[in-house]
Design a protein around this motif. Structure first.
Motif, PDB file in Angstrom:
ATOM      1  N   UNK A   4     -29.742 -56.097 -22.870  1.00  0.00           N
ATOM      2  CA  UNK A   4     -30.012 -57.529 -22.903  1.00  0.00           C
ATOM      3  C   UNK A   4     -29.291 -58.160 -21.711  1.00  0.00           C
ATOM      4  N   UNK A   5     -30.039 -58.893 -20.893  1.00  0.00           N
ATOM      5  CA  UNK A   5     -29.457 -59.517 -19.716  1.00  0.00           C
ATOM      6  C   UNK A   5     -29.645 -61.022 -19.804  1.00  0.00           C
ATOM      7  N   UNK A   6     -28.518 -61.746 -19.844  1.00  0.00           N
ATOM      8  CA  UNK A   6     -28.548 -63.197 -19.939  1.00  0.00           C
ATOM      9  C   UNK A   6     -28.444 -63.830 -18.561  1.00  0.00           C
ATOM     10  N   UNK A   7     -28.977 -65.038 -18.441  1.00  0.00           N
ATOM     11  CA  UNK A   7     -28.855 -65.812 -17.208  1.00  0.00           C
ATOM     12  C   UNK A   7     -28.956 -67.285 -17.551  1.00  0.00           C
ATOM     13  N   UNK A   8     -28.525 -68.131 -16.605  1.00  0.00           N
ATOM     14  CA  UNK A   8     -28.702 -69.566 -16.765  1.00  0.00           C
ATOM     15  C   UNK A   8     -27.450 -70.352 -17.084  1.00  0.00           C
ATOM     16  N   UNK A   9     -26.337 -69.675 -17.294  1.00  0.00           N
ATOM     17  CA  UNK A   9     -25.106 -70.414 -17.571  1.00  0.00           C
ATOM     18  C   UNK A   9     -24.589 -71.118 -16.335  1.00  0.00           C
ATOM     19  N   UNK A  10     -23.561 -71.950 -16.519  1.00  0.00           N
ATOM     20  CA  UNK A  10     -22.990 -72.663 -15.384  1.00  0.00           C
ATOM     21  C   UNK A  10     -22.173 -73.851 -15.813  1.00  0.00           C
ATOM     22  N   UNK A  11     -21.889 -74.700 -14.839  1.00  0.00           N
ATOM     23  CA  UNK A  11     -21.093 -75.909 -15.050  1.00  0.00           C
ATOM     24  C   UNK A  11     -22.019 -77.119 -15.026  1.00  0.00           C
ATOM     25  N   UNK A  12     -21.858 -77.989 -16.022  1.00  0.00           N
ATOM     26  CA  UNK A  12     -22.692 -79.177 -16.107  1.00  0.00           C
ATOM     27  C   UNK A  12     -21.856 -80.323 -16.665  1.00  0.00           C
ATOM     28  N   UNK A  13     -22.196 -81.536 -16.308  1.00  0.00           N
ATOM     29  CA  UNK A  13     -21.503 -82.701 -16.844  1.00  0.00           C
ATOM     30  C   UNK A  13     -22.011 -83.019 -18.249  1.00  0.00           C
ATOM     31  N   UNK A  14     -21.182 -83.670 -19.010  1.00  0.00           N
ATOM     32  CA  UNK A  14     -21.568 -84.094 -20.353  1.00  0.00           C
ATOM     33  C   UNK A  14     -22.848 -84.932 -20.279  1.00  0.00           C
ATOM     34  N   UNK A 120     -19.966 -74.236 -19.216  1.00  0.00           N
ATOM     35  CA  UNK A 120     -18.851 -75.173 -19.167  1.00  0.00           C
ATOM     36  C   UNK A 120     -19.400 -76.584 -19.021  1.00  0.00           C
ATOM     37  N   UNK A 121     -18.998 -77.457 -19.948  1.00  0.00           N
ATOM     38  CA  UNK A 121     -19.447 -78.840 -19.932  1.00  0.00           C
ATOM     39  C   UNK A 121     -18.242 -79.726 -19.659  1.00  0.00           C
ATOM     40  N   UNK A 122     -18.270 -80.433 -18.553  1.00  0.00           N
ATOM     41  CA  UNK A 122     -17.150 -81.302 -18.176  1.00  0.00           C
ATOM     42  C   UNK A 122     -17.357 -82.706 -18.718  1.00  0.00           C
ATOM     43  N   UNK A 123     -16.244 -83.351 -19.041  1.00  0.00           N
ATOM     44  CA  UNK A 123     -16.334 -84.715 -19.615  1.00  0.00           C
ATOM     45  C   UNK A 123     -16.282 -85.776 -18.527  1.00  0.00           C
TER      46      UNK A 123
END
Length: 123
Positions: A4-14, A120-123
């Motif tokens: 199983x290979x996942x993709x699409x994660x990252x850093x995004x703002x709230x 990761x979701x930044x506030x």
């Protein structure tokens, strides 16, 4: 063996959005349930959402209305559309699949996990 290979994660703002994908490959006869789980340091891995082979879905209460699970059976792929993200959604997200295969005339089912993708979701 199945991978199983996942993709699409990252850093995004709230308030932002991300889309995770998980593709299964290998010796696959049929994929039954697929799902997404998440884990933060010091905590147990928790269910986010699951989807059966016929499209029935189940969600954790904390993500209902914001996250949507879907799958493409022809591509052996499961997706997680993540909208209105909150800092509390920050975690490593893991894909899970219950995969059936044939050995001769005997059918087996084995559960597999992906390697995880950081959200990761930044506030």
């Amino acid at each position: 063996q199945v991978k199983l290979v996942e993709s699409g994660g990252g850093l995004v703002q709230a308030g932002g959005s991300l889309r995770l994908s998980c593709a299964a490959s290998g010796s696959i006869f049929k994929i039954n349930a697929m799902g997404w789980y998440r884990q933060t340091p010091g905590k147990q891995r928790e269910l986010v959402a699951t989807i059966t082979s016929n499209g029935s879905t189940n969600y954790a209460d904390s993500v209902k209305g914001r996250l949507t699970i879907s799958r493409d059976n022809a591509k052996n792929t499961v997706y997680l559309q993540m909208n209105s993200l909150e800092p509390e959604d920050t975690a490593v997200y893991y894909c899970n699949a219950d995969v059936g295969y044939l050995s001769g005339r005997v059918y087996y089912a084995t559960n597999y996990w992906g390697q995880g993708t950081q959200v990761t979701v930044s506030s």
